[in-house]
Design a protein around this motif. Structure first.
Motif, PDB file in Angstrom:
ATOM      1  N   MET A 186      -4.574  -9.562 -16.762  1.00  0.00           N
ATOM      2  CA  MET A 186      -3.509  -8.568 -16.865  1.00  0.00           C
ATOM      3  C   MET A 186      -3.857  -7.315 -16.069  1.00  0.00           C
ATOM      4  SD  MET A 186      -1.709  -8.799 -20.601  1.00  0.00           S
ATOM      5  CE  MET A 186      -3.132  -8.579 -21.627  1.00  0.00           C
ATOM      6  N   LEU A 187      -5.104  -6.864 -16.150  1.00  0.00           N
ATOM      7  CA  LEU A 187      -5.523  -5.682 -15.388  1.00  0.00           C
ATOM      8  C   LEU A 187      -5.402  -5.943 -13.886  1.00  0.00           C
ATOM      9  CD1 LEU A 187      -8.608  -4.579 -17.503  1.00  0.00           C
ATOM     10  CD2 LEU A 187      -6.400  -3.382 -17.320  1.00  0.00           C
ATOM     11  N   TYR A 188      -5.799  -7.116 -13.450  1.00  0.00           N
ATOM     12  CA  TYR A 188      -5.669  -7.498 -12.038  1.00  0.00           C
ATOM     13  C   TYR A 188      -4.209  -7.393 -11.600  1.00  0.00           C
ATOM     14  CZ  TYR A 188      -4.907 -10.675  -8.126  1.00  0.00           C
ATOM     15  OH  TYR A 188      -4.487 -11.229  -6.948  1.00  0.00           O
ATOM     16  N   GLU A 189      -3.312  -7.990 -12.364  1.00  0.00           N
ATOM     17  CA  GLU A 189      -1.892  -7.973 -12.016  1.00  0.00           C
ATOM     18  C   GLU A 189      -1.353  -6.541 -12.000  1.00  0.00           C
ATOM     19  OE1 GLU A 189      -0.224 -10.624 -14.904  1.00  0.00           O
ATOM     20  OE2 GLU A 189      -0.885 -12.402 -13.829  1.00  0.00           O
ATOM     21  N   MET A 190      -1.787  -5.734 -12.945  1.00  0.00           N
ATOM     22  CA  MET A 190      -1.340  -4.345 -13.008  1.00  0.00           C
ATOM     23  C   MET A 190      -1.775  -3.571 -11.760  1.00  0.00           C
ATOM     24  SD  MET A 190      -2.275  -3.818 -17.038  1.00  0.00           S
ATOM     25  CE  MET A 190      -1.923  -2.068 -17.205  1.00  0.00           C
ATOM     26  N   VAL A 191      -3.028  -3.750 -11.363  1.00  0.00           N
ATOM     27  CA  VAL A 191      -3.554  -3.052 -10.184  1.00  0.00           C
ATOM     28  C   VAL A 191      -2.908  -3.584  -8.907  1.00  0.00           C
ATOM     29  CG1 VAL A 191      -5.628  -2.631  -8.803  1.00  0.00           C
ATOM     30  CG2 VAL A 191      -5.707  -2.387 -11.287  1.00  0.00           C
ATOM     31  N   LEU A 192      -2.752  -4.891  -8.808  1.00  0.00           N
ATOM     32  CA  LEU A 192      -2.139  -5.501  -7.625  1.00  0.00           C
ATOM     33  C   LEU A 192      -0.730  -4.955  -7.401  1.00  0.00           C
ATOM     34  CD1 LEU A 192      -2.238  -7.668  -5.359  1.00  0.00           C
ATOM     35  CD2 LEU A 192      -1.250  -9.240  -7.040  1.00  0.00           C
ATOM     36  N   GLU A 193       0.063  -4.933  -8.442  1.00  0.00           N
ATOM     37  CA  GLU A 193       1.433  -4.446  -8.307  1.00  0.00           C
ATOM     38  C   GLU A 193       1.476  -2.954  -7.997  1.00  0.00           C
ATOM     39  OE1 GLU A 193       4.920  -6.125 -10.034  1.00  0.00           O
ATOM     40  OE2 GLU A 193       3.670  -6.829 -11.702  1.00  0.00           O
ATOM     41  N   THR A 194       0.597  -2.190  -8.640  1.00  0.00           N
ATOM     42  CA  THR A 194       0.584  -0.747  -8.411  1.00  0.00           C
ATOM     43  C   THR A 194       0.176  -0.420  -6.975  1.00  0.00           C
ATOM     44  OG1 THR A 194       0.099  -0.355 -10.744  1.00  0.00           O
ATOM     45  CG2 THR A 194      -0.363   1.456  -9.229  1.00  0.00           C
ATOM     46  N   GLU A 195      -0.845  -1.101  -6.484  1.00  0.00           N
ATOM     47  CA  GLU A 195      -1.281  -0.873  -5.099  1.00  0.00           C
ATOM     48  C   GLU A 195      -0.211  -1.313  -4.103  1.00  0.00           C
ATOM     49  OE1 GLU A 195      -3.992   0.824  -3.860  1.00  0.00           O
ATOM     50  OE2 GLU A 195      -4.090   1.385  -5.966  1.00  0.00           O
ATOM     51  N   SER A 196       0.504  -2.382  -4.404  1.00  0.00           N
ATOM     52  CA  SER A 196       1.591  -2.828  -3.532  1.00  0.00           C
ATOM     53  C   SER A 196       2.691  -1.773  -3.455  1.00  0.00           C
ATOM     54  CB  SER A 196       2.167  -4.155  -4.036  1.00  0.00           C
ATOM     55  OG  SER A 196       1.193  -5.166  -3.990  1.00  0.00           O
ATOM     56  N   ALA A 197       3.058  -1.233  -4.596  1.00  0.00           N
ATOM     57  CA  ALA A 197       4.082  -0.174  -4.624  1.00  0.00           C
ATOM     58  C   ALA A 197       3.594   1.072  -3.894  1.00  0.00           C
ATOM     59  CB  ALA A 197       4.444   0.164  -6.064  1.00  0.00           C
ATOM     60  N   ARG A 198       2.329   1.408  -4.082  1.00  0.00           N
ATOM     61  CA  ARG A 198       1.753   2.571  -3.405  1.00  0.00           C
ATOM     62  C   ARG A 198       1.860   2.408  -1.879  1.00  0.00           C
ATOM     63  NH1 ARG A 198      -1.900   5.580  -6.242  1.00  0.00           N
ATOM     64  NH2 ARG A 198      -2.622   3.737  -7.350  1.00  0.00           N
ATOM     65  N   LEU A 199       1.524   1.211  -1.380  1.00  0.00           N
ATOM     66  CA  LEU A 199       1.575   0.969   0.060  1.00  0.00           C
ATOM     67  C   LEU A 199       3.005   0.965   0.599  1.00  0.00           C
ATOM     68  CD1 LEU A 199      -1.268  -1.671   0.373  1.00  0.00           C
ATOM     69  CD2 LEU A 199      -1.301   0.703   1.174  1.00  0.00           C
ATOM     70  N   LEU A 200       3.947   0.397  -0.145  1.00  0.00           N
ATOM     71  CA  LEU A 200       5.350   0.452   0.272  1.00  0.00           C
ATOM     72  C   LEU A 200       5.828   1.900   0.366  1.00  0.00           C
ATOM     73  CD1 LEU A 200       6.958  -2.442  -1.820  1.00  0.00           C
ATOM     74  CD2 LEU A 200       6.884  -2.284   0.678  1.00  0.00           C
ATOM     75  N   THR A 201       5.414   2.702  -0.582  1.00  0.00           N
ATOM     76  CA  THR A 201       5.797   4.117  -0.595  1.00  0.00           C
ATOM     77  C   THR A 201       5.177   4.858   0.584  1.00  0.00           C
ATOM     78  OG1 THR A 201       6.003   4.039  -2.998  1.00  0.00           O
ATOM     79  CG2 THR A 201       5.821   6.215  -1.996  1.00  0.00           C
ATOM     80  N   TYR A 202       3.886   4.620   0.834  1.00  0.00           N
ATOM     81  CA  TYR A 202       3.222   5.254   1.976  1.00  0.00           C
ATOM     82  C   TYR A 202       3.911   4.879   3.289  1.00  0.00           C
ATOM     83  CZ  TYR A 202      -0.851   6.695  -0.848  1.00  0.00           C
ATOM     84  OH  TYR A 202      -1.687   7.274  -1.764  1.00  0.00           O
ATOM     85  N   ARG A 203       4.317   3.624   3.422  1.00  0.00           N
ATOM     86  CA  ARG A 203       4.969   3.187   4.656  1.00  0.00           C
ATOM     87  C   ARG A 203       6.287   3.922   4.859  1.00  0.00           C
ATOM     88  NH1 ARG A 203       8.329  -0.302   7.277  1.00  0.00           N
ATOM     89  NH2 ARG A 203       7.510  -1.371   9.086  1.00  0.00           N
ATOM     90  N   ALA A 204       7.087   4.028   3.825  1.00  0.00           N
ATOM     91  CA  ALA A 204       8.363   4.744   3.932  1.00  0.00           C
ATOM     92  C   ALA A 204       8.136   6.215   4.261  1.00  0.00           C
ATOM     93  CB  ALA A 204       9.162   4.598   2.634  1.00  0.00           C
ATOM     94  N   MET A 205       7.136   6.822   3.624  1.00  0.00           N
ATOM     95  CA  MET A 205       6.846   8.238   3.905  1.00  0.00           C
ATOM     96  C   MET A 205       6.317   8.417   5.324  1.00  0.00           C
ATOM     97  SD  MET A 205       5.372   9.721   0.262  1.00  0.00           S
ATOM     98  CE  MET A 205       3.804   8.929   0.471  1.00  0.00           C
TER      99      MET A 205
END
Length: 136
Positions: free
Chosen positions: A36-55
């Motif tokens: 569960m922790l792995y999945e939580m971190v994976l999804e959070t980092e994915s969202a972080r990178l999508l956000t950085y790309r848009a910015m």
């Protein structure tokens, strides 16, 4: 905001999983908790990178409308999933006011609506990909 809420839920879940003992060992040692922790971190980092790309595109003066829509849609739904897993890790305590997890979940859920619901974000991206509006 969604990434920050998810990160806070991860941090709280890791600390709780290390402190909470069951069957003579910390629950952090259980495979399901680690998954569960792995999945939580994976999804959070994915969202972080999508956000950085848009910015980054925005900073370069380029149109980032559909990338921002993807980031917003994914990040807000991700925060709901991550905070929901955090509640599972905390068990019944995750729903009490004594732990911040219940607030994180409520905050995450409320982010899926303002500035266009997730469904609207999907239409923005779909219009960009196909060149055809789904709204007449």
């Amino acid at each position: 905001m969604a990434v920050g809420i998810a990160q806070a839920a991860i941090d709280a879940s890791i600390a709780y999983a290390k402190d909470r003992h069951q069957f003579g060992r910390p629950i952090a040692s259980f495979q399901l908790i680690q998954e569960m922790l792995y999945e939580m971190v994976l999804e959070t980092e994915s969202a972080r990178l999508l956000t950085y790309r848009a910015m980054d595109l925005q900073d370069k003066g380029q149109d980032s409308t559909w990338q921002a829509a993807m980031a917003k849609g994914f990040a807000t739904e991700m925060a709901v999933r991550v905070t929901s897993k955090a509640i599972e890790i905390h068990g019944a305590l995750g729903l009490t006011e004594g732990y911040p997890i219940e607030r994180y979940f409520r905050d995450a859920r409320s982010l899926t609506i303002p500035d266009g619901t997730t469904e609207i974000q999907k239409l923005v991206v779909g219009r960009r990909l196909t060149g055809i509006s789904a709204i007449n």
